[in-house]
Design a protein around this motif. Structure first.
Motif, PDB file in Angstrom:
ATOM      1  N   ILE A 145       0.849  -1.192   0.000  1.00  0.00           N
ATOM      2  CA  ILE A 145       0.000   0.000   0.000  1.00  0.00           C
ATOM      3  C   ILE A 145       0.884   1.241   0.000  1.00  0.00           C
ATOM      4  CG2 ILE A 145      -1.726   1.305   1.287  1.00  0.00           C
ATOM      5  CD1 ILE A 145      -2.796  -1.299   2.372  1.00  0.00           C
ATOM      6  N   GLY A 146       0.643   2.105  -0.958  1.00  0.00           N
ATOM      7  CA  GLY A 146       1.443   3.317  -1.068  1.00  0.00           C
ATOM      8  C   GLY A 146       0.573   4.550  -1.139  1.00  0.00           C
ATOM      9  N   GLY A 147       1.200   5.695  -0.947  1.00  0.00           N
ATOM     10  CA  GLY A 147       0.483   6.958  -0.996  1.00  0.00           C
ATOM     11  C   GLY A 147       0.494   7.556  -2.390  1.00  0.00           C
ATOM     12  N   ALA A 148       0.023   8.799  -2.475  1.00  0.00           N
ATOM     13  CA  ALA A 148      -0.029   9.479  -3.757  1.00  0.00           C
ATOM     14  C   ALA A 148       1.369   9.825  -4.266  1.00  0.00           C
ATOM     15  CB  ALA A 148      -0.875  10.746  -3.640  1.00  0.00           C
ATOM     16  N   SER A 149       2.334   9.914  -3.365  1.00  0.00           N
ATOM     17  CA  SER A 149       3.721  10.181  -3.749  1.00  0.00           C
ATOM     18  C   SER A 149       4.636   9.379  -2.834  1.00  0.00           C
ATOM     19  CB  SER A 149       4.037  11.683  -3.640  1.00  0.00           C
ATOM     20  OG  SER A 149       3.967  12.109  -2.284  1.00  0.00           O
ATOM     21  N   ILE A 150       5.917   9.383  -3.178  1.00  0.00           N
ATOM     22  CA  ILE A 150       6.874   8.605  -2.388  1.00  0.00           C
ATOM     23  C   ILE A 150       7.099   9.226  -1.022  1.00  0.00           C
ATOM     24  CG2 ILE A 150       8.038   7.697  -4.416  1.00  0.00           C
ATOM     25  CD1 ILE A 150      10.207   9.825  -4.036  1.00  0.00           C
ATOM     26  N   PHE A 151       6.688  10.483  -0.862  1.00  0.00           N
ATOM     27  CA  PHE A 151       6.884  11.161   0.413  1.00  0.00           C
ATOM     28  C   PHE A 151       5.670  11.039   1.330  1.00  0.00           C
ATOM     29  CE2 PHE A 151       9.302  13.457  -2.850  1.00  0.00           C
ATOM     30  CZ  PHE A 151      10.584  13.310  -2.340  1.00  0.00           C
ATOM     31  N   GLU A 152       4.623  10.388   0.871  1.00  0.00           N
ATOM     32  CA  GLU A 152       3.395  10.264   1.663  1.00  0.00           C
ATOM     33  C   GLU A 152       3.267   8.851   2.210  1.00  0.00           C
ATOM     34  OE1 GLU A 152      -1.484  10.456   1.145  1.00  0.00           O
ATOM     35  OE2 GLU A 152      -0.158  11.036  -0.498  1.00  0.00           O
ATOM     36  N   ILE A 153       3.021   8.734   3.488  1.00  0.00           N
ATOM     37  CA  ILE A 153       2.784   7.440   4.138  1.00  0.00           C
ATOM     38  C   ILE A 153       1.293   7.328   4.434  1.00  0.00           C
ATOM     39  CG2 ILE A 153       3.303   5.964   6.107  1.00  0.00           C
ATOM     40  CD1 ILE A 153       5.950   7.385   6.392  1.00  0.00           C
ATOM     41  N   PRO A 154       0.603   6.406   3.782  1.00  0.00           N
ATOM     42  CA  PRO A 154      -0.852   6.296   3.981  1.00  0.00           C
ATOM     43  C   PRO A 154      -1.185   5.560   5.278  1.00  0.00           C
ATOM     44  CG  PRO A 154      -0.129   4.666   2.389  1.00  0.00           C
ATOM     45  CD  PRO A 154       1.095   5.463   2.759  1.00  0.00           C
ATOM     46  N   TYR A 155      -1.089   6.266   6.386  1.00  0.00           N
ATOM     47  CA  TYR A 155      -1.329   5.633   7.675  1.00  0.00           C
ATOM     48  C   TYR A 155      -2.748   5.067   7.773  1.00  0.00           C
ATOM     49  CZ  TYR A 155       2.995   7.857   9.264  1.00  0.00           C
ATOM     50  OH  TYR A 155       4.302   8.234   9.412  1.00  0.00           O
ATOM     51  N   GLY A 156      -3.718   5.809   7.282  1.00  0.00           N
ATOM     52  CA  GLY A 156      -5.111   5.362   7.378  1.00  0.00           C
ATOM     53  C   GLY A 156      -5.373   4.058   6.649  1.00  0.00           C
ATOM     54  N   PRO A 157      -5.067   3.954   5.337  1.00  0.00           N
ATOM     55  CA  PRO A 157      -5.274   2.688   4.636  1.00  0.00           C
ATOM     56  C   PRO A 157      -4.462   1.528   5.205  1.00  0.00           C
ATOM     57  CG  PRO A 157      -5.076   4.479   3.064  1.00  0.00           C
ATOM     58  CD  PRO A 157      -4.732   5.055   4.411  1.00  0.00           C
ATOM     59  N   ILE A 158      -3.228   1.802   5.648  1.00  0.00           N
ATOM     60  CA  ILE A 158      -2.418   0.731   6.238  1.00  0.00           C
ATOM     61  C   ILE A 158      -3.067   0.224   7.521  1.00  0.00           C
ATOM     62  CG2 ILE A 158      -0.226   0.219   7.378  1.00  0.00           C
ATOM     63  CD1 ILE A 158       1.143   2.043   5.375  1.00  0.00           C
ATOM     64  N   ALA A 159      -3.552   1.147   8.355  1.00  0.00           N
ATOM     65  CA  ALA A 159      -4.228   0.735   9.583  1.00  0.00           C
ATOM     66  C   ALA A 159      -5.509  -0.025   9.274  1.00  0.00           C
ATOM     67  CB  ALA A 159      -4.532   1.968  10.436  1.00  0.00           C
ATOM     68  N   ALA A 160      -6.267   0.423   8.273  1.00  0.00           N
ATOM     69  CA  ALA A 160      -7.496  -0.269   7.898  1.00  0.00           C
ATOM     70  C   ALA A 160      -7.195  -1.679   7.387  1.00  0.00           C
ATOM     71  CB  ALA A 160      -8.245   0.532   6.832  1.00  0.00           C
ATOM     72  N   ALA A 161      -6.145  -1.819   6.581  1.00  0.00           N
ATOM     73  CA  ALA A 161      -5.771  -3.146   6.082  1.00  0.00           C
ATOM     74  C   ALA A 161      -5.303  -4.048   7.216  1.00  0.00           C
ATOM     75  CB  ALA A 161      -4.674  -3.007   5.031  1.00  0.00           C
ATOM     76  N   THR A 162      -4.586  -3.476   8.169  1.00  0.00           N
ATOM     77  CA  THR A 162      -4.119  -4.265   9.310  1.00  0.00           C
ATOM     78  C   THR A 162      -5.293  -4.762  10.153  1.00  0.00           C
ATOM     79  OG1 THR A 162      -2.095  -2.945   9.373  1.00  0.00           O
ATOM     80  CG2 THR A 162      -2.621  -4.249  11.323  1.00  0.00           C
ATOM     81  N   VAL A 163      -6.242  -3.877  10.415  1.00  0.00           N
ATOM     82  CA  VAL A 163      -7.413  -4.274  11.201  1.00  0.00           C
ATOM     83  C   VAL A 163      -8.217  -5.335  10.457  1.00  0.00           C
ATOM     84  CG1 VAL A 163      -9.601  -3.454  12.155  1.00  0.00           C
ATOM     85  CG2 VAL A 163      -7.531  -2.077  12.423  1.00  0.00           C
ATOM     86  N   THR A 164      -8.408  -5.149   9.154  1.00  0.00           N
ATOM     87  CA  THR A 164      -9.158  -6.125   8.357  1.00  0.00           C
ATOM     88  C   THR A 164      -8.465  -7.487   8.352  1.00  0.00           C
ATOM     89  OG1 THR A 164      -9.939  -4.332   6.928  1.00  0.00           O
ATOM     90  CG2 THR A 164     -10.162  -6.569   6.098  1.00  0.00           C
TER      91      THR A 164
END
Length: 290
Positions: A244-263
């Motif tokens: 899972i990546g963000g819109a750029s290499i400098f963005e860390i998508p904390y929300g989607p990563i947390a959602a995937a982890t919970v799922t």
């Protein structure tokens, strides 16, 4: 004397039980220590991006700071990754139990030559860091053309968990009364029939406990799944979360990563809750004899 006794009883009742207080403080701190990362991950998966990046941190977000957008961003294809993890984990678990149970029974009841040597090797293998097997397994997978195949994960997971399965089940078989097996033989049961119809039903707590340990390892394993599988539709959950990546290499998508982890954690939580009684029986079996 009566007044003195009453006063002493009153004093004893008024004394604070500091031991019980410290015990409950320790229990509460332990619960907070264990649940805090889980609750933080859950809140992160529900908070908006603005709330996640706010400084200072928003520990208790309001309703307008909550969203299900991160779960929606995963898409329905994330269920494919859940299926992949479940398929690999279930097959490797059943293989471990199917091979480990007869092996453990054989090492427990049958007097075979070199039994102690075999047990020593099993113990050494169970303590061996499986990461050190990575390069050798990679060469085998390349030679046999098993890349992008579920078998490339099922066989290593089974082999890694098999020694632990044998050791755990052997300890349970040793606790079973041998007189029961002798009675079954008198009634005409063969070794295989006795194992399937009498011995194994009595060791269900041990089978469940060992099976869940095997399942959790296969579900969470990352290095083999990342290397042996390169097709996106065959990713397991740990690999899918890492991609899972963000819109750029400098963005860390904390929300989607947390959602995937919970799922990816929800199936494990459901599994443990379904078999929690069997797990407790398996852990505590043999602790008290009498």
């Amino acid at each position: 004397m009566t007044v003195a006794n009453q006063s002493s009883e009153t004093d004893s009742k008024s004394q604070i039980n500091w031991g019980r207080i410290f015990l409950w403080i320790g229990v509460i701190l332990t619960i907070i220590f264990c649940l805090a990362p889980v609750l933080w991950q859950l809140l992160t998966s529900l908070k908006t991006n603005e709330s996640i990046s706010t400084i200072p941190n928003v520990y208790f977000p309001s309703l307008d700071q909550l969203t299900f957008q991160h779960y929606q961003s995963l898409g329905w294809h994330f269920l494919r990754y859940v299926f992949n993890s479940a398929l690999v984990s279930l097959i490797s678990t059943f293989l471990c139990l199917g091979v480990g149970a007869p092996a453990a029974y054989t090492l427990t009841r049958l007097k075979i030559p070199g039994e102690n040597v075999i047990l020593g090797f099993v113990l050494i293998i169970s303590l061996f860091p499986y990461v050190l097997l990575f390069l050798g397994l990679l060469e085998i997978v390349k030679f046999m053309g098993l890349g992008n195949n579920y078998i490339a994960l099922i066989i290593p997971y089974t082999a890694i968990n098999l020694p632990l399965t044998i050791l755990v089940l052997r300890s349970f078989f040793q606790q079973l009364p041998k007189d029961l097996e002798d009675s079954a033989k008198i009634d005409g049961y063969g070794t295989v029939g006795m194992l399937l119809q009498i011995v194994l039903p009595m060791t269900i707590p041990a089978l469940v406990t060992t099976g869940i340990l095997t399942f959790i390892f296969a579900w969470n394993e990352f290095i083999f799944a990342l290397t042996f599988i390169s097709r996106e539709e065959m990713y397991t959950i740990p690999v899918a979360v890492a991609q899972i990546g963000g819109a750029s290499i400098f963005e860390i998508p904390y929300g989607p990563i947390a959602a995937a982890t919970v799922t990816g954690t929800i199936p494990l939580v459901i599994l443990v809750l379904m078999f929690q009684r069997r797990i407790v029986q398996g852990i505590t079996a043999g602790a008290v004899k009498g």
